[in-house]
Design a protein around this motif. Structure first.
Motif, mmCIF file in Angstrom:
data_model
loop_
_atom_site.group_PDB
_atom_site.id
_atom_site.type_symbol
_atom_site.label_atom_id
_atom_site.label_comp_id
_atom_site.label_asym_id
_atom_site.label_seq_id
_atom_site.Cartn_x
_atom_site.Cartn_y
_atom_site.Cartn_z
ATOM 1 N N ALA A 1 7.324 6.574 7.334
ATOM 2 C CA ALA A 1 7.321 5.107 7.492
ATOM 3 C C ALA A 1 5.916 4.559 7.281
ATOM 4 O O ALA A 1 4.930 5.098 7.811
ATOM 5 C CB ALA A 1 7.839 4.721 8.862
ATOM 6 N N ILE A 2 5.815 3.505 6.506
ATOM 7 C CA ILE A 2 4.555 2.801 6.261
ATOM 8 C C ILE A 2 4.804 1.305 6.484
ATOM 9 O O ILE A 2 5.769 0.740 5.935
ATOM 10 C CB ILE A 2 4.035 3.053 4.837
ATOM 11 C CG1 ILE A 2 3.598 4.519 4.694
ATOM 12 C CG2 ILE A 2 2.857 2.132 4.517
ATOM 13 C CD1 ILE A 2 3.069 4.866 3.326
ATOM 14 N N PHE A 3 3.930 0.676 7.280
ATOM 15 C CA PHE A 3 4.048 -0.748 7.588
ATOM 16 C C PHE A 3 2.930 -1.486 6.866
ATOM 17 O O PHE A 3 1.757 -1.089 6.928
ATOM 18 C CB PHE A 3 3.942 -0.989 9.088
ATOM 19 C CG PHE A 3 5.061 -0.381 9.879
ATOM 20 C CD1 PHE A 3 6.268 -1.031 10.010
ATOM 21 C CD2 PHE A 3 4.907 0.862 10.489
ATOM 22 C CE1 PHE A 3 7.302 -0.479 10.734
ATOM 23 C CE2 PHE A 3 5.933 1.428 11.216
ATOM 24 C CZ PHE A 3 7.138 0.757 11.340
ATOM 25 N N ILE A 4 3.319 -2.587 6.206
ATOM 26 C CA ILE A 4 2.351 -3.464 5.535
ATOM 27 C C ILE A 4 2.543 -4.859 6.115
ATOM 28 O O ILE A 4 3.593 -5.494 5.909
ATOM 29 C CB ILE A 4 2.550 -3.476 4.005
ATOM 30 C CG1 ILE A 4 2.451 -2.058 3.434
ATOM 31 C CG2 ILE A 4 1.500 -4.362 3.357
ATOM 32 C CD1 ILE A 4 2.714 -1.990 1.944
ATOM 33 N N LEU A 5 1.549 -5.326 6.845
ATOM 34 C CA LEU A 5 1.589 -6.652 7.472
ATOM 35 C C LEU A 5 0.749 -7.610 6.632
ATOM 36 O O LEU A 5 -0.364 -7.259 6.204
ATOM 37 C CB LEU A 5 1.049 -6.586 8.900
ATOM 38 C CG LEU A 5 1.580 -5.442 9.786
ATOM 39 C CD1 LEU A 5 0.943 -5.526 11.169
ATOM 40 C CD2 LEU A 5 3.093 -5.488 9.879
#
Length: 621
Positions: A152-156
């Motif tokens: 999982a990778i989060f980009i805000l």
């Protein structure tokens, strides 16, 4: 009919190399992908329309590409890239935090994170406008953001970084996007115009880029509107007309009128601008920006800050040479104040015209101020400097021939220090002076001798000098002592005169005339004050109200010094006494109320009360 797609979507970058103006970020991301050093959470922050969401999508597509290029770009041919381009990829999830900002929305997102991707390496979650999440939603997201699954990778993405909790910022790798430069925007618009077959000129594209303020999405939207307006031709003239921007040529004419102090020309020019439909605040704002550009042209070191159409650069430089920097700064101050008060003004046009009048005569005002023609300057006094004096022996007087010579010598006393006041009195050598003030500083106590009332007893003469030392270095000191003795012998011994009502009243009236000449309102209080002598050195001044008492107290020191000098009484003292006069209160008859009238009637005629009780009447007072 083919469906129209706006340029901002049609020409959205698909690779890192096509992103405009963000090379510092795209290079970092490509190196991280190539070296397999991807963080688990990214935060993209910066102004609107500069490529935050675009870079997030390119990153999501690139890390799932099956055949990435050696430079770290996506191939755009594999199944993952095609599904991403078509919008059918299951490994990329976008969430709009502006409309999904509750705790339940974040919990649903956390539940999805638990499932591994069916195809590809990573599941990427792009959360746009993340600053809109509530505090509870942020707290619910903390644990997952800190320790997500390895896939999982989060980009805000956000435009307001300061609204995000510090606990979120510490868990992300932060990338700050910058505004796109003017030249980068022009080059990108020129490339799109060539692809679309649009006829453009450099000045028109520069005006669009300047109006977009570093936002590429706004620049593309403006380009689409102008193309629809003109039918496929973008020029400087139709760009000004469509964007409702005042041409800089008006500002050049306006500054020329101000330099010539031509008020009529400036007013007629503003009337022409007003007839074209431009509001006064836009004129003030535009002229302030014009003055700022002129101020920048004064120094070559900041020439890069000048963002104007290329054809006007030379004209800006020529006009800047004719104006002073101080004059331009004064123009900016006046325009800033006028623009600030524009909304509060009832007559908008008059408000702008008043600013133009000030600007037209500003140069003359600055010249008058610099020349000092109408400015009252204070007299410059040289700074007082202390003069060094030597300690000399006590002053002695030559003995009289008839006096006995053998006089016993008194006990030696410490040598006094002569203050500069004595030295200045002696060096002037004015025998007409009537008094002398000598200040000495003994060892134990400072004594100040002023106007002695008794005869001065000179100290005994010192022993005569040796015959061979008549021409010693102290010869000038002996002459100095003789001059001081002559002044002392000529001094007048003055005694204090007792107070008399006539002389006191005359001096009091003289001080009132002095107050009237100074236009001091206290003269009325002095005029109504009554004087009463208590003894030879003191008197009372009575005031009939508090205001007069305050005026008398305020001028007490001044009138005291004046009366001491006029009445020749250095011991004069006076006090202010308040004696309020009794005010006669007028008795005002108040009309009786209905109830009072009824009580008065039944006192005189009791039968009225009996009649009311028999008839059972109720009175409403």
């Amino acid at each position: 009919m083919e469906k129209f797609i706006v340029s901002a979507r049609k020409y959205r970058p698909q690779t890192f190399d096509t992103v405009v103006g963000q090379q510092h970020i795209t290079t970092t991301l490509k190196n991280a992908i190539r070296n397999h050093q991807l963080a688990h959470a990214f935060l993209f922050c910066g102004p609107r329309g500069v490529g935050k969401t675009t870079c997030a999508r390119i990153l999501a597509k690139t890390i799932n590409c099956e055949n990435p290029t050696p430079e770290g770009e996506a191939c755009n041919h594999c199944h993952s890239c095609k599904s991403f381009n078509e919008g059918t990829s299951l490994n990329i999830h976008e969430l709009d935090a502006a409309s999904n900002n509750s705790v339940d929305d974040i919990r649903a997102l956390v539940e999805q994170v638990r499932f591994a991707p069916q195809a590809g390496k990573y599941k990427v979650y792009i959360i746009d406008e993340v600053h809109m999440l509530s505090s509870s939603a942020f707290n619910a997201f903390l644990k997952t953001l800190e320790e997500p699954p390895p896939y999982a990778i989060f980009i805000l993405a956000t435009t307001e970084k300061h609204k995000i909790l510090p606990t979120i910022l510490s868990r992300c790798q932060i990338f700050d996007f910058k505004r796109i430069t003017l030249q980068d925007t022009v080059d990108h618009l020129h490339g799109i115009a060539i692809k679309e077959g649009i006829q453009t000129d450099e000045a028109g594209l520069q005006m669009i880029a300047q109006k977009s303020e570093g936002c590429m999405r706004d620049a593309l939207s403006i380009l689409d509107k102008i193309v629809s307006f003109t039918g496929g031709q973008v020029s400087y003239t139709n760009t000004l007309e469509h964007l409702n921007i005042l041409d800089a040529d008006y500002y050049f004419k306006l500054i020329d009128n101000m330099l010539k102090q031509d008020l009529a020309g400036a007013m007629l020019l503003y009337d022409d601008i007003n007839k074209k439909g431009f509001e006064g605040d836009s004129v003030l704002n535009g002229f302030a920006e014009f003055a700022r550009n002129l101020l920048i042209c004064k120094d070559e070191r900041v020439a890069g800050l000048l963002e104007v159409v290329e054809s006007f650069r030379q004209r800006y430089a020529e006009t800047a040479q004719k104006t002073e920097a101080g004059y331009l700064v004064s123009i900016l101050n006046i325009l800033a104040e006028a623009e600030l008060n524009y909304k509060a003004a009832r007559n908008k046009r008059l408000h702008v015209e008043m600013a133009l009048i000030k600007l037209c005569y500003l140069r003359q005002a600055l010249q008058l101020t610099s020349d000092g023609s109408t400015v009252d300057k204070k007299k410059v006094v040289d700074t007082a400097r202390a003069v060094a004096f030597k300690n000399i022996n006590p002053i002695s007087v030559q003995p009289d021939a008839s006096a006995p010579v053998n006089v016993p010598k008194p006990a030696p006393t410490p040598a006094p220090a002569v203050k500069p006041s004595v030295a200045s009195a002696v060096t002037k050598q004015q025998p007409e002076e009537a008094k002398l003030i000598i200040e000495t500083e003994p060892v134990h106590k400072q004594a100040v001798i002023k106007e002695p009332k008794t005869a001065y007893t000179p100290p005994p003469p010192p022993s005569p000098p040796a015959p061979g030392n008549t021409k010693s270095k102290l010869g000038s000191l002996q002459s100095l002592r003789q001059q001081i003795q002559e002044v002392h012998n000529n001094q007048v011994i003055r005694e204090d005169l007792p107070l008399e009502m006539s002389s006191l009243r005359k001096a009091w009236d003289k001080f009132i005339e002095q107050l009237k000449a100074e236009k001091n309102p206290a003269w009325q209080s002095f005029e109504v004050a009554e004087l009463m002598i208590k003894d030879a050195n003191s008197f009372d001044a009575t005031a009939n109200n508090n205001i007069n008492q305050k005026f008398l107290d305020f001028e007490r020191n001044k009138v005291s010094e004046f009366l001491k000098h006029e009445l020749h009484n250095r011991q004069l003292q006076f006090s202010v006494i308040l004696i309020e006069t009794e005010q006669i209160q007028e008795v005002i008859e108040v009309p009786l109320t209905s109830k009072q009238q009824y009580q008065k009637i039944i006192e005189q005629f009791p039968i009225v009360q009996e009649l009311r009780e028999r008839l059972r009447l109720e009175l409403d007072f």
